[in-house]
Motif scaffolding. Sequence first.
Motif, PDB file in Angstrom:
ATOM      1  N   SER A  21      13.986  -5.643  12.665  1.00  0.00           N
ATOM      2  CA  SER A  21      13.943  -4.324  12.036  1.00  0.00           C
ATOM      3  C   SER A  21      13.013  -4.397  10.828  1.00  0.00           C
ATOM      4  N   LYS A  22      12.686  -3.255  10.279  1.00  0.00           N
ATOM      5  CA  LYS A  22      11.854  -3.216   9.078  1.00  0.00           C
ATOM      6  C   LYS A  22      12.572  -3.919   7.930  1.00  0.00           C
ATOM      7  N   GLU A  23      13.868  -3.703   7.830  1.00  0.00           N
ATOM      8  CA  GLU A  23      14.635  -4.339   6.759  1.00  0.00           C
ATOM      9  C   GLU A  23      14.651  -5.861   6.911  1.00  0.00           C
ATOM     10  N   HIS A  24      14.819  -6.345   8.120  1.00  0.00           N
ATOM     11  CA  HIS A  24      14.796  -7.792   8.337  1.00  0.00           C
ATOM     12  C   HIS A  24      13.400  -8.371   8.089  1.00  0.00           C
ATOM     13  N   LYS A  68       0.814  -1.220   0.000  1.00  0.00           N
ATOM     14  CA  LYS A  68       0.000   0.000   0.000  1.00  0.00           C
ATOM     15  C   LYS A  68       0.849   1.271   0.000  1.00  0.00           C
ATOM     16  N   HIS A  69       1.901   1.310   0.825  1.00  0.00           N
ATOM     17  CA  HIS A  69       2.676   2.534   1.020  1.00  0.00           C
ATOM     18  C   HIS A  69       4.086   2.459   0.438  1.00  0.00           C
ATOM     19  N   GLY A  70       4.497   1.293  -0.030  1.00  0.00           N
ATOM     20  CA  GLY A  70       5.888   1.115  -0.431  1.00  0.00           C
ATOM     21  C   GLY A  70       6.743   0.925   0.814  1.00  0.00           C
ATOM     22  N   TYR A  71       7.922   0.377   0.606  1.00  0.00           N
ATOM     23  CA  TYR A  71       8.814   0.124   1.745  1.00  0.00           C
ATOM     24  C   TYR A  71       9.154   1.423   2.468  1.00  0.00           C
ATOM     25  N   ASP A  72       9.501   2.454   1.710  1.00  0.00           N
ATOM     26  CA  ASP A  72       9.900   3.718   2.331  1.00  0.00           C
ATOM     27  C   ASP A  72       8.745   4.400   3.058  1.00  0.00           C
ATOM     28  N   GLN A 115       4.038  -8.323  -5.673  1.00  0.00           N
ATOM     29  CA  GLN A 115       4.377  -6.912  -5.881  1.00  0.00           C
ATOM     30  C   GLN A 115       5.513  -6.495  -4.958  1.00  0.00           C
ATOM     31  N   VAL A 116       5.416  -6.874  -3.699  1.00  0.00           N
ATOM     32  CA  VAL A 116       6.475  -6.526  -2.745  1.00  0.00           C
ATOM     33  C   VAL A 116       7.785  -7.206  -3.153  1.00  0.00           C
ATOM     34  N   ALA A 117       7.707  -8.480  -3.515  1.00  0.00           N
ATOM     35  CA  ALA A 117       8.920  -9.217  -3.888  1.00  0.00           C
ATOM     36  C   ALA A 117       9.587  -8.627  -5.124  1.00  0.00           C
ATOM     37  N   PHE A 118       8.799  -8.222  -6.107  1.00  0.00           N
ATOM     38  CA  PHE A 118       9.365  -7.691  -7.345  1.00  0.00           C
ATOM     39  C   PHE A 118       9.878  -6.262  -7.213  1.00  0.00           C
ATOM     40  N   HIS A 119       9.227  -5.453  -6.375  1.00  0.00           N
ATOM     41  CA  HIS A 119       9.541  -4.026  -6.354  1.00  0.00           C
ATOM     42  C   HIS A 119      10.344  -3.553  -5.149  1.00  0.00           C
ATOM     43  N   GLU A 120      10.217  -4.202  -4.024  1.00  0.00           N
ATOM     44  CA  GLU A 120      10.806  -3.648  -2.803  1.00  0.00           C
ATOM     45  C   GLU A 120      12.157  -4.243  -2.429  1.00  0.00           C
TER      46      GLU A 120
END
Length: 146
Positions: free
Chosen positions: A57-60, A29-33, A110-115
């Motif tokens: 963490s968010k990254e993990h 919905k919001h993108g990783y950032d 979508q998350v896997a391909f873009h983020e």
Amino acid sequence: MDEEMKPWRVRRRSREIVIRNAAVQEFCKHGYDGASLQNIADALRMNKATLYHYVESKEHLLGSILDYAHDQVMGIVNEVSRISSDPMQQLRAFLEMHLTWYLNNLELAQVAFHEWTNLTGDLFESQRNRRRKYDAYVRELIRAGQ
């Protein structure tokens, strides 16, 4: 009782699934950032400190989402390799199974391909290497089917 089936392990695993699903929705919905652990905690109606009990963490968290997506896709690859030795049947099965997975998991895909490019360091390198191996597999599958 099997160690894997102990009630607290089952509850933890089920909580991790719920957290992963909420994170996928927020990242989609919001993108990783644009997403934050606070957004994810709010979506779960959970205290942010409680979320940190499950997530480093968010990254993990993104890394674990990508690990999950990778495991799903590798399951397809493994299943396809057992189907037949005929390259066209394997290619057809791969495309059908992968497309079905994609359509059933739009947000995760979508998350896997873009983020994934938001990862850093070893997490980024790990994902990049996985993607290269996957791309090589798909190219070889197509070549064999030609």
